[in-house]
Motif scaffolding. Sequence first.
Motif, mmCIF file in Angstrom:
data_model
loop_
_atom_site.group_PDB
_atom_site.id
_atom_site.type_symbol
_atom_site.label_atom_id
_atom_site.label_comp_id
_atom_site.label_asym_id
_atom_site.label_seq_id
_atom_site.Cartn_x
_atom_site.Cartn_y
_atom_site.Cartn_z
ATOM 1 N N ASP A 36 0.833 -1.209 0.000
ATOM 2 C CA ASP A 36 0.000 0.000 0.000
ATOM 3 C C ASP A 36 0.866 1.257 0.000
ATOM 4 O O ASP A 36 0.560 2.222 -0.709
ATOM 5 N N GLU A 37 1.924 1.265 0.776
ATOM 6 C CA GLU A 37 2.789 2.438 0.854
ATOM 7 C C GLU A 37 3.585 2.619 -0.431
ATOM 8 O O GLU A 37 3.786 3.739 -0.905
ATOM 9 N N TYR A 38 4.019 1.510 -1.016
ATOM 10 C CA TYR A 38 4.822 1.569 -2.236
ATOM 11 C C TYR A 38 4.086 2.313 -3.342
ATOM 12 O O TYR A 38 4.679 3.089 -4.097
ATOM 13 N N ALA A 39 2.782 2.087 -3.433
ATOM 14 C CA ALA A 39 1.996 2.680 -4.519
ATOM 15 C C ALA A 39 1.994 4.196 -4.475
ATOM 16 O O ALA A 39 1.885 4.847 -5.514
ATOM 17 N N THR A 40 2.119 4.763 -3.284
ATOM 18 C CA THR A 40 2.072 6.219 -3.161
ATOM 19 C C THR A 40 3.432 6.842 -2.876
ATOM 20 O O THR A 40 3.627 8.033 -3.112
ATOM 21 N N ALA A 41 4.383 6.035 -2.368
ATOM 22 C CA ALA A 41 5.676 6.600 -1.969
ATOM 23 C C ALA A 41 6.608 6.804 -3.151
ATOM 24 O O ALA A 41 7.382 7.768 -3.172
ATOM 25 N N ARG A 42 6.567 5.901 -4.130
ATOM 26 C CA ARG A 42 7.485 6.002 -5.256
ATOM 27 C C ARG A 42 7.005 7.080 -6.237
ATOM 28 O O ARG A 42 5.850 7.075 -6.648
ATOM 29 N N PRO A 43 7.898 7.994 -6.634
ATOM 30 C CA PRO A 43 7.497 9.042 -7.583
ATOM 31 C C PRO A 43 7.288 8.455 -8.969
ATOM 32 O O PRO A 43 7.853 7.407 -9.310
ATOM 33 N N PRO A 44 6.464 9.105 -9.796
ATOM 34 C CA PRO A 44 6.245 8.602 -11.151
ATOM 35 C C PRO A 44 7.473 8.820 -12.030
ATOM 36 O O PRO A 44 8.387 9.580 -11.673
ATOM 37 N N TYR A 45 7.483 8.161 -13.160
ATOM 38 C CA TYR A 45 8.552 8.376 -14.134
ATOM 39 C C TYR A 45 8.328 9.710 -14.837
ATOM 40 O O TYR A 45 7.185 10.155 -15.005
ATOM 41 N N PRO A 46 9.404 10.383 -15.235
ATOM 42 C CA PRO A 46 9.263 11.741 -15.774
ATOM 43 C C PRO A 46 8.497 11.764 -17.095
ATOM 44 O O PRO A 46 8.599 10.829 -17.904
ATOM 45 N N PRO A 47 7.727 12.824 -17.329
ATOM 46 C CA PRO A 47 6.960 12.927 -18.580
ATOM 47 C C PRO A 47 7.826 12.829 -19.825
ATOM 48 O O PRO A 47 7.381 12.303 -20.857
ATOM 49 N N GLU A 48 9.070 13.321 -19.734
ATOM 50 C CA GLU A 48 9.957 13.278 -20.904
ATOM 51 C C GLU A 48 10.246 11.843 -21.337
ATOM 52 O O GLU A 48 10.417 11.565 -22.527
ATOM 53 N N ASP A 103 9.273 16.248 2.326
ATOM 54 C CA ASP A 103 9.346 16.523 3.755
ATOM 55 C C ASP A 103 9.757 15.232 4.468
ATOM 56 O O ASP A 103 10.039 14.204 3.829
ATOM 57 N N ALA A 104 9.798 15.279 5.783
ATOM 58 C CA ALA A 104 10.274 14.121 6.539
ATOM 59 C C ALA A 104 9.393 12.900 6.295
ATOM 60 O O ALA A 104 9.888 11.776 6.150
ATOM 61 N N ASP A 105 8.080 13.108 6.227
ATOM 62 C CA ASP A 105 7.177 11.986 5.986
ATOM 63 C C ASP A 105 7.420 11.390 4.602
ATOM 64 O O ASP A 105 7.442 10.164 4.438
ATOM 65 N N GLY A 106 7.610 12.263 3.606
ATOM 66 C CA GLY A 106 7.861 11.776 2.254
ATOM 67 C C GLY A 106 9.153 10.999 2.157
ATOM 68 O O GLY A 106 9.215 9.962 1.479
ATOM 69 N N VAL A 107 10.205 11.473 2.811
ATOM 70 C CA VAL A 107 11.478 10.749 2.815
ATOM 71 C C VAL A 107 11.305 9.402 3.509
ATOM 72 O O VAL A 107 11.801 8.368 3.024
ATOM 73 N N GLY A 108 10.587 9.378 4.629
ATOM 74 C CA GLY A 108 10.385 8.124 5.338
ATOM 75 C C GLY A 108 9.641 7.104 4.482
ATOM 76 O O GLY A 108 10.046 5.937 4.390
ATOM 77 N N ARG A 109 8.559 7.533 3.847
ATOM 78 C CA ARG A 109 7.776 6.599 3.035
ATOM 79 C C ARG A 109 8.589 6.106 1.842
ATOM 80 O O ARG A 109 8.546 4.923 1.489
ATOM 81 N N LEU A 110 9.341 7.016 1.200
ATOM 82 C CA LEU A 110 10.134 6.623 0.044
ATOM 83 C C LEU A 110 11.277 5.692 0.430
ATOM 84 O O LEU A 110 11.467 4.624 -0.155
ATOM 85 N N PHE A 111 12.039 6.074 1.441
ATOM 86 C CA PHE A 111 13.225 5.288 1.797
ATOM 87 C C PHE A 111 12.852 3.929 2.386
ATOM 88 O O PHE A 111 13.635 2.984 2.293
ATOM 89 N N ASP A 148 17.398 -2.145 0.381
ATOM 90 C CA ASP A 148 18.668 -2.276 1.109
ATOM 91 C C ASP A 148 18.805 -1.259 2.235
ATOM 92 O O ASP A 148 19.897 -1.041 2.755
ATOM 93 N N TRP A 149 17.697 -0.654 2.655
ATOM 94 C CA TRP A 149 17.721 0.279 3.783
ATOM 95 C C TRP A 149 17.010 -0.348 4.973
ATOM 96 O O TRP A 149 15.871 -0.816 4.863
ATOM 97 N N SER A 150 17.679 -0.331 6.123
ATOM 98 C CA SER A 150 17.074 -0.846 7.351
ATOM 99 C C SER A 150 16.165 0.226 7.962
ATOM 100 O O SER A 150 16.246 1.415 7.620
ATOM 101 N N ALA A 151 15.331 -0.215 8.899
ATOM 102 C CA ALA A 151 14.441 0.731 9.577
ATOM 103 C C ALA A 151 15.242 1.797 10.325
ATOM 104 O O ALA A 151 14.851 2.977 10.351
ATOM 105 N N ALA A 195 15.169 5.886 9.677
ATOM 106 C CA ALA A 195 14.933 6.839 10.768
ATOM 107 C C ALA A 195 16.002 7.921 10.784
ATOM 108 O O ALA A 195 15.706 9.104 11.039
ATOM 109 N N GLN A 196 17.241 7.553 10.514
ATOM 110 C CA GLN A 196 18.313 8.545 10.457
ATOM 111 C C GLN A 196 18.082 9.543 9.313
ATOM 112 O O GLN A 196 18.309 10.744 9.470
ATOM 113 N N ALA A 197 17.628 9.046 8.164
ATOM 114 C CA ALA A 197 17.356 9.938 7.038
ATOM 115 C C ALA A 197 16.203 10.881 7.356
ATOM 116 O O ALA A 197 16.253 12.074 7.024
ATOM 117 N N VAL A 198 15.183 10.370 8.023
ATOM 118 C CA VAL A 198 14.043 11.209 8.421
ATOM 119 C C VAL A 198 14.502 12.286 9.398
ATOM 120 O O VAL A 198 14.132 13.468 9.275
#
Length: 252
Positions: A12-24, A199-207, A212-215, A219-222
């Motif tokens: 569920d999170e993956y569907a909204t966390a990953r940005p779309p591919y660029p229009p170009e 923002d911090a929430d966006g970085v958390g959801r994306l990362f 290959d990133w641990s929890a 948290a450190q990135a957030v």
Amino acid sequence: MVDGMHFEGLADEYATARPPYPPELWRRLHDLGLLRPGTTALDLGAGSGQATGPLLSAGLRVTAIEPGRRLARLLRESYPTATVQVARAEDVELPASSFDLVVAATAIHWMDLPIVLPRVRAALTDDGRLAVWRNVFGDSEAPPTPFRARVAEIVRARRAPPRPGPPAEDFAATTGALTESGLFAVVDASTYRWSLDLDADGVGRLFRTFSDWSAAEVAQAVDAVGELGGTVTEHYSSWLLVLAPTPDESGS
């Protein structure tokens, strides 16, 4: 930690966390004549549909292959006109000469190419194409940012072994892997650069979606986002490879 099914647990999170591919990137596929309405497309490792959706919107008839059952359910719910199969690319049965376009979007690095590429070649029509692309999170050619410096610190401190093989983001390595069998040749290659404010929430959801990133590392990135003012600009890139099947041994 590096697990191709990592995304299944975050469907569920993956569907909204990953940005779309660029229009170009999509415009390039259109300009190459690969997004013709009514043509058939196979989306390998479809995930939650970041490629499936735009292919359908362009009028293509899409078969999406996804090994994760939760992600496949999301695909069916979001894109009911797509044909969705729960399978690995290595295992799915593909009718011969049945697809005009096969795509692998930020997914080819999970696949066993000696198995997948012959299957793809057999499934493509005579003038079909294989299109492989990915988003690269952290553009090495972009101006350095304080947040990227913090990300680099987190990665340098990592004790877990690195992902085996060449980096999945490596354009040259991927090109070599896709062509070394002689089954395919590159007919077009392009790169696109873009930025995203998070923002911090966006970085958390994306990362969290990075296999290959641990929890603790997430948290450190957030925390770094908060320490840097609450919003960071991430410079990313995307590359696109379009390949054509080479003539078979009979020269046809």
